[in-house]
Structure formats: structure tokens, C-alpha cells
Design a protein around this motif. Sequence first.
Motif, PDB file in Angstrom:
ATOM      1  N   GLN A 201      -7.187   7.861   0.209  1.00  0.00           N
ATOM      2  CA  GLN A 201      -7.526   6.598  -0.134  1.00  0.00           C
ATOM      3  C   GLN A 201      -9.139   6.605  -0.431  1.00  0.00           C
ATOM      4  N   PRO A 202      -9.820   6.143  -1.480  1.00  0.00           N
ATOM      5  CA  PRO A 202     -11.175   6.085  -1.952  1.00  0.00           C
ATOM      6  C   PRO A 202     -11.920   5.555  -0.796  1.00  0.00           C
ATOM      7  N   ARG A 203     -12.944   6.215  -0.673  1.00  0.00           N
ATOM      8  CA  ARG A 203     -14.062   5.409   0.258  1.00  0.00           C
ATOM      9  C   ARG A 203     -14.777   4.381  -0.218  1.00  0.00           C
ATOM     10  N   SER A 204     -15.047   3.512   0.506  1.00  0.00           N
ATOM     11  CA  SER A 204     -15.670   2.139   0.129  1.00  0.00           C
ATOM     12  C   SER A 204     -17.310   2.357   0.135  1.00  0.00           C
TER      13      SER A 204
ATOM     14  N   ASN B 156       0.746  -1.269  -0.086  1.00  0.00           N
ATOM     15  CA  ASN B 156      -0.146  -0.074   0.041  1.00  0.00           C
ATOM     16  C   ASN B 156       0.805   1.332  -0.068  1.00  0.00           C
TER      17      ASN B 156
END
Length: 89
Positions: free
Chosen positions: A86-89, A52
Motif C-alpha cells: 500500500q502507498p504511504r500517505s 480493498n
Amino acid sequence: MLNVQIDEHAIKTLCRETIENLVKEVDAEYVYWDTAELKKRTCMSWNTIQENFFFDNRFLKRKVGGKWYFPAKETREFLTKWLQEQPRS
């Protein structure tokens, strides 16, 4: 008869300030983290860290002998910024 009144807001504020100061004290003890501390602080395995962000150019690290070290303050700041990216899920 004795009547005691407590300002709940003031007590909560005092507790928060005390906890924040204690956390700052504990964090101030570390100048750098090793791999074990990085894994502990991120709750990630070594493989997950490498997949990551380990190779991100912004992530400061130094290998001394056979061991990796990470400056505590800068690593904490990087991890906060990295997580926000980081993209939100």
C-alpha cells in the motif's frame, strides 16, 4: 546487606521471547478464520475488506454453506504483504 543486580537487557529479551511464544501458541490454535475473526484481526469493516483486498486473486477464501472461511496462516501472510504494497500517505 544484600545487593541485587539485574541485567535489564537480559530481562527484556526474556520477556520478549516469552510474549512471542505465547502469541505463537494462541495463533496456532486457529486453522482458519471466519468473517468475524477477519474483521477483528484487520480492524476493518466488511465493506472496507471487500473494497480493498477481498477480490484480490491472491487472497485465499472458501465459502462453505453461507459462510466464508480464510486459512489463518496464509491470510496472515497475505495481509502482511498486502499492507506493505500500500502507498504511504
